[in-house]
Write an enzyme that holds these catalytic residues in place. Structure first.
Site, PDB file in Angstrom:
ATOM      1  N   SER A  23       5.987   4.059   3.429  1.00 11.46           N
ATOM      2  CA  SER A  23       6.835   5.014   4.151  1.00 11.46           C
ATOM      3  C   SER A  23       7.663   5.927   3.260  1.00 11.46           C
ATOM      4  O   SER A  23       8.286   6.865   3.771  1.00 11.46           O
ATOM      5  CB  SER A  23       7.755   4.271   5.115  1.00 11.46           C
ATOM      6  OG  SER A  23       7.002   3.893   6.237  1.00 11.46           O
TER       7      SER A  23
ATOM      8  N   LYS B 151       6.776   9.503   3.753  1.00 13.50           N
ATOM      9  CA  LYS B 151       7.203  10.300   4.923  1.00 13.50           C
ATOM     10  C   LYS B 151       8.140  11.450   4.529  1.00 13.50           C
ATOM     11  O   LYS B 151       8.159  12.501   5.157  1.00 13.50           O
ATOM     12  CB  LYS B 151       7.873   9.375   5.942  1.00 13.50           C
ATOM     13  CG  LYS B 151       6.896   8.363   6.568  1.00 13.50           C
ATOM     14  CD  LYS B 151       7.605   7.264   7.341  1.00 13.50           C
ATOM     15  CE  LYS B 151       6.598   6.321   8.016  1.00 13.50           C
ATOM     16  NZ  LYS B 151       7.213   5.124   8.613  1.00 13.50           N
TER      17      LYS B 151
ATOM     18  N   TYR C 184      -2.399   9.755   8.335  1.00 12.32           N
ATOM     19  CA  TYR C 184      -1.125   9.055   8.078  1.00 12.32           C
ATOM     20  C   TYR C 184      -1.368   7.744   7.302  1.00 12.32           C
ATOM     21  O   TYR C 184      -0.646   7.429   6.352  1.00 12.32           O
ATOM     22  CB  TYR C 184      -0.420   8.776   9.414  1.00 12.32           C
ATOM     23  CG  TYR C 184       0.673   7.738   9.302  1.00 12.32           C
ATOM     24  CD1 TYR C 184       1.923   8.067   8.778  1.00 12.32           C
ATOM     25  CD2 TYR C 184       0.445   6.416   9.693  1.00 12.32           C
ATOM     26  CE1 TYR C 184       2.916   7.105   8.648  1.00 12.32           C
ATOM     27  CE2 TYR C 184       1.430   5.456   9.565  1.00 12.32           C
ATOM     28  CZ  TYR C 184       2.659   5.803   9.041  1.00 12.32           C
ATOM     29  OH  TYR C 184       3.638   4.846   8.906  1.00 12.32           O
TER      30      TYR C 184
ATOM     31  N   TYR D  48      15.584   2.653   8.249  1.00 14.56           N
ATOM     32  CA  TYR D  48      15.358   2.222   9.639  1.00 14.56           C
ATOM     33  C   TYR D  48      16.647   1.634  10.220  1.00 14.56           C
ATOM     34  O   TYR D  48      17.712   2.195  10.029  1.00 14.56           O
ATOM     35  CB  TYR D  48      14.210   1.211   9.720  1.00 14.56           C
ATOM     36  CG  TYR D  48      12.950   1.717   9.077  1.00 14.56           C
ATOM     37  CD1 TYR D  48      12.357   2.898   9.527  1.00 14.56           C
ATOM     38  CD2 TYR D  48      12.356   1.056   8.020  1.00 14.56           C
ATOM     39  CE1 TYR D  48      11.208   3.377   8.935  1.00 14.56           C
ATOM     40  CE2 TYR D  48      11.201   1.534   7.427  1.00 14.56           C
ATOM     41  CZ  TYR D  48      10.636   2.698   7.894  1.00 14.56           C
ATOM     42  OH  TYR D  48       9.504   3.177   7.319  1.00 14.56           O
TER      43      TYR D  48
ATOM     44  N   VAL E 283       7.098  -0.390   3.091  1.00 13.24           N
ATOM     45  CA  VAL E 283       6.757  -1.815   3.175  1.00 13.24           C
ATOM     46  C   VAL E 283       5.903  -2.291   1.993  1.00 13.24           C
ATOM     47  O   VAL E 283       5.651  -3.482   1.871  1.00 13.24           O
ATOM     48  CB  VAL E 283       6.070  -2.187   4.520  1.00 13.24           C
ATOM     49  CG1 VAL E 283       7.032  -2.059   5.678  1.00 13.24           C
ATOM     50  CG2 VAL E 283       4.805  -1.384   4.737  1.00 13.24           C
TER      51      VAL E 283
END
Ligand code: GLU
Length: 340
Positions: free
Chosen positions: A94, A97, A220, A272, A290
């Protein structure tokens, strides 16, 4: 002015410039020494912390050796400080992103993210479907899985291939090196990413995904499987610290006007549902993955990257967060003020 006087004036100016450059060089060297000392201390302090566990919902991530632990700092003047397992490639997950968000803003303007994805923290897990349903149908922000898949759908492309190539080329510019996919991670995640496929379909159904759902999920998944070393990820973060210009290659990767907006979303949603505690303790815009990577940005100064696979319950690397927090606290780097 007569030529002799003019010559003396120029000589004095040259001497002043040399002294100033000398002072600046000494300061940089001292700063690098301080940073190296702190990075070493942080690594030593947390390397035996065995809390947390590797992500295993992507089977290949469970097999990455849990004891790996690397730390890299890249300053805006291009100084690189490495400690520990900094040459091991790991999947960017991530942390990617952030850079797809930058690509969309660069291609289509900041409003493409604000209007079509949104920039609100969810306080929910990274792959929450409930968060989409509770909002207005948009994907909430580009750092949760729905928003990241929506950002992929906003990359201007006529084919899946073009969409993917643009993303990989963008990441490689930020890293200053050609990056590639870790095939074992991609194969493993592509075979198990049913939840992300579901998220893409929910968004498409409500008109908030802007290209074909399975194509976007696949691109993705590839972007999350890009391999990086600590140094490569730190140069990517260092580019944001440096206002959008890669501190090593000097290439502009994103307009300066977009950088504060990217950092704002990193501050509010980069961890998050652990973002509040992170802002409290480290006070830095950051993004986790992760795969065990965390990239933190100190605007105008540096990026700090930690990598270690064991994660806490929010999906954030335990050793990497503790190490970055330690460096930030010791140097008073929080964007909210040094607190001393
Ligand atoms: N590829 C991962 C997923 O979609 C990324 C999650 C993360 O790094 O937080 O679940």
């Amino acid at each position: 002015m007569n030529p002799l006087k003019q010559h003396r004036a120029w000589s004095r100016l040259a001497l002043i410039c040399l002294v100033v450059a000398g002072i600046a060089a000494t300061a940089t060297a001292q700063d690098a020494a301080t940073l190296a000392k702190l990075a070493k201390e942080a690594h030593a302090k947390f390397k035996d912390d065995a809390s947390g566990k590797n992500a295993d919902y992507i089977p290949a991530l469970a097999k990455v050796p849990s004891q790996l632990f690397g730390l890299t700092i890249v300053t805006v003047d291009g100084t690189v400080i490495n400690v520990g397992d900094v040459n091991t490639g790991f999947s960017i997950q991530s942390c990617s992103k952030v850079f797809t968000m930058a690509l969309v803003m660069q291609e289509s303007g900041a409003s493409a993210i604000l209007d079509k994805v949104n920039v609100e923290p969810t306080g929910e897990a990274f792959n929450s479907i409930r968060a989409i349903e509770e909002g207005d149908g948009r994907a909430d922000n580009p750092f949760v899985n729905p928003g990241a898949i929506a950002a992929v759908s906003l990359v201007q492309a006529k084919s899946a291939q073009e969409r993917w190539e643009k993303i990989l080329a963008c990441y490689s510019r930020f890293a200053g090196e050609k990056l590639t996919v870790l095939d074992d991670i991609y194969t493993s995640e592509a075979a198990t990413n049913f939840r992300n496929r579901g998220i893409a379909h929910v968004l498409f159904n409500s008109g908030h995904l802007y290209a074909e759902p399975l194509e976007c999920t696949d691109v993705y998944t590839k972007q999350c499987s890009v391999g990086v070393t600590c140094k490569q990820l730190a140069v990517m973060g260092g580019t944001l610290a440096n206002g959008g210009v890669n501190p090593v290659t000097q290439e502009r990767c994103v307009d300066a006007k977009h950088v504060p907006k990217i950092l704002a979303v990193m501050t509010m949603a980069g961890f998050y549902d652990g973002s509040g505690a992170w802002a409290w303790s480290a006070g830095l815009p950051a993004k986790t993955g992760v795969g065990g990577g965390i990239v933190a940005v100190v605007p105008g100064k540096m990026a700090i990257v930690g990598f270690s696979p064991p994660l806490d319950s929010f999906g954030n690397s335990v050793r990497a967060q503790k190490a970055i927090q330690y460096i930030s606290e010791n140097l008073g780097l929080s964007i909210f003020g040094p607190g001393k």
